[in-house]
Write a protein that holds these residues in place. Structure first.
Motif, short mmCIF file in Angstrom:
data_model
loop_
_atom_site.label_atom_id
_atom_site.label_comp_id
_atom_site.label_asym_id
_atom_site.label_seq_id
_atom_site.Cartn_x
_atom_site.Cartn_y
_atom_site.Cartn_z
N MET B 1 0.82 -1.19 0.00
CA MET B 1 0.00 0.00 0.00
C MET B 1 0.86 1.25 0.00
SD MET B 1 -3.30 0.62 2.16
CE MET B 1 -3.36 2.03 3.12
N TYR B 17 -9.99 -7.44 0.96
CA TYR B 17 -11.22 -6.65 1.07
C TYR B 17 -11.54 -5.97 -0.27
CZ TYR B 17 -14.50 -3.03 2.42
OH TYR B 17 -15.60 -2.21 2.48
N VAL B 38 -14.05 2.77 -7.97
CA VAL B 38 -14.48 2.48 -6.61
C VAL B 38 -13.31 1.90 -5.81
CG1 VAL B 38 -15.98 1.01 -5.21
CG2 VAL B 38 -16.91 2.19 -7.18
N GLN B 40 -10.10 2.38 -6.32
CA GLN B 40 -9.11 3.43 -6.04
C GLN B 40 -9.58 4.34 -4.90
OE1 GLN B 40 -8.46 5.26 -9.83
NE2 GLN B 40 -6.95 3.75 -10.47
N GLU B 43 -9.32 2.42 -1.64
CA GLU B 43 -7.92 2.24 -1.24
C GLU B 43 -7.37 3.54 -0.64
OE1 GLU B 43 -5.46 0.72 -4.37
OE2 GLU B 43 -3.86 0.15 -2.98
N GLN B 45 -9.23 5.80 0.79
CA GLN B 45 -9.88 5.98 2.10
C GLN B 45 -9.18 5.15 3.17
OE1 GLN B 45 -14.12 5.36 2.27
NE2 GLN B 45 -14.11 5.02 4.48
N LYS B 68 -14.26 -1.46 10.11
CA LYS B 68 -15.12 -0.26 10.14
C LYS B 68 -15.81 -0.02 8.79
CE LYS B 68 -12.29 2.31 13.44
NZ LYS B 68 -11.27 3.36 13.52
N LEU B 69 -15.25 -0.62 7.74
CA LEU B 69 -15.81 -0.42 6.40
C LEU B 69 -17.03 -1.30 6.21
CD1 LEU B 69 -12.40 -0.49 4.53
CD2 LEU B 69 -13.79 1.53 4.94
N GLU B 70 -17.79 -0.98 5.20
CA GLU B 70 -19.03 -1.74 4.95
C GLU B 70 -18.74 -3.09 4.29
OE1 GLU B 70 -22.64 0.64 3.73
OE2 GLU B 70 -20.95 1.86 3.11
N HIS B 74 -22.55 -4.62 -0.01
CA HIS B 74 -23.31 -3.37 -0.02
C HIS B 74 -22.97 -2.51 -1.23
CE1 HIS B 74 -24.52 -3.18 4.51
NE2 HIS B 74 -24.74 -4.35 3.96
N PHE B 75 -21.75 -2.66 -1.74
CA PHE B 75 -21.33 -1.82 -2.86
C PHE B 75 -22.08 -2.17 -4.14
CE2 PHE B 75 -18.00 -1.20 0.13
CZ PHE B 75 -17.52 0.07 -0.11
#
Lengths: 122, 262
Positions: B1, B17, B38, B40, B43, B45, B68-70, B74-75
């Motif tokens: 990352m 993820y 989405v 990018q 990533e 975030q 903490k992410l959804e 959901h996306f």
């Protein structure tokens, strides 16, 4: 039956329908913003509850449709950030949406006011 | 990352993820461009969220941030095929609600590259029938109707379908076969169209149109030939003395100026 109405489900559908106008208005207000910044901005407004799973796909679609322009710039925190800015086409869409929103809001307000007046009379 | 967020720590979890989100979007038929964007944005975030965590990062911190992410499903809800709650984070989209959203968002998509290929095939088949039937076609009613129909469909529909196909591929460029269909259809159309137009006008003018076309072709060939000859001769023959002298003078001036500067 109104008593069986799942209010949470209804509000989810309502927010879903309004997500586009919220995102366009937020980008318009911020001038230029990256995805997470927009998510944070929208989260600050209680009741909207627009999260990344709604905002990011919406941003991608609006960019694809030419309503938002995208600029990629390096970020100190990691991968390059994608900055979104509203285009002329996006502004036109936003204005049209706002007009519709005002018309719908006014009509609903009138109906609600009439209803409450009649209840008071009876 | 990233270098400043302990690049290796939690990289596998983050990638897993992001891959799950991309898979969910793919399953919902999200265009490739959207999936990339989405990913990018997400990533970026995650990087921002990790930057706000105490350093150095540990696997636990990264896992906590991802938690903490959804959920990835959901996306997909935006594209009308997700199992999530519409992304609002606190609702559960009902079956009727989802079906309603699916009806709106998943309208049948026209495969314009395929339509371009089919209309181009109609054009080719029409031309083939025209060649085979030859001079007898005018005596055969149904055959000429078929040929004219094929030619008309191919002539009108192919450019529209190619144009629409190009637009479709620009927005959803994960169909390599469709890309080939569009390119080949456009090429075949560009070859057949001038032949058809010329043939039509030749028939209409009883061959008179072939004279200016032939004349134009002859002039064009002459121009091409003369240009090629000029280029070949210029390349092979040595430069003229005056040219060589001018080059030498330029070199001398350049050298003098360099020396002065020193």
């Amino acid at each position: 039956m109104p008593t069986n109405l799942n209010i949470e489900q209804w509000s989810t559908q309502l927010r879903k329908g309004l997500a586009e106008i919220c995102v366009l208005a937020a980008v318009n207000q911020l001038g230029e913003a990256y995805g997470y910044q927009l998510v944070q901005f929208l989260t600050e407004h209680d009741g909207l509850a627009l999260t990344e799973s709604t905002v990011y796909p919406l941003l991608a679609r609006l960019a694809r449709e030419g309503q938002l322009s995208v600029t990629t710039t390096p970020s100190p925190a990691g991968p390059p950030r994608r900055y979104y800015r509203i285009t002329a086409s996006g502004k036109r869409s936003l204005e049209a949406m706002l007009q519709q929103w005002m018309a719908v809001g006014t009509s609903i307000q009138k109906i609600i006011c009439n209803g409450s007046t009649q209840e008071t009379k009876s | 990352m990233t270098e400043n967020t302990s690049s290796a720590v939690g990289r596998a979890a983050i990638d897993a993820y992001l891959d799950s989100v991309e898979q969910a979007l793919l399953a919902a038929h999200a265009p490739r461009g959207d999936r990339v964007q989405v990913r990018q944005d997400l990533e970026s975030q995650i990087a921002d969220m990790l930057a706000g965590e105490p350093q150095p990062l540990t696997e636990e911190i990264v896992q906590a941030v991802i938690a903490k992410l959804e959920p990835p499903s959901h996306f997909a809800a935006t594209y009308g095929n997700g199992n999530g709650n519409g992304g609002s984070g606190n609702g559960n989209g009902s079956e009727p609600g989802r079906a309603w959203a699916a009806r709106i968002t998943r309208r049948p998509v026209m495969r314009w590259p395929l339509i371009a290929a089919v209309s181009c095939a109609c054009l080719c088949f029409g031309c083939l029938l025209l060649l085979i039937s030859g001079g007898t076609m005018f005596n055969d009613g149904p055959l000429i109707v078929l040929i004219l129909s094929l030619l008309l469909v191919g002539f009108v529909l192919t450019p529209i379908a190619v144009w629409k196909g190009v637009k479709q591929l620009q927005s959803q460029s994960d169909q390599p076969r469709d890309r080939e269909l569009v390119i080949r259809s456009a090429m075949i159309y560009c070859v057949i169209l001038p032949v058809l137009v010329t043939g039509f006008f030749a028939l209409a003018t009883e061959g008179f149109i072939l004279i200016p076309i032939g004349l134009g072709a002859f002039i064009y060939l002459q121009v091409v030939l003369v240009r090629r000859l000029h280029r070949r001769l210029s390349e092979r023959l040595p430069a003229q003395a005056s040219d060589a002298g001018a080059h030498a003078a330029e070199r001398a001036v350049g050298t003098a100026m360099t020396m002065q500067a020193m």
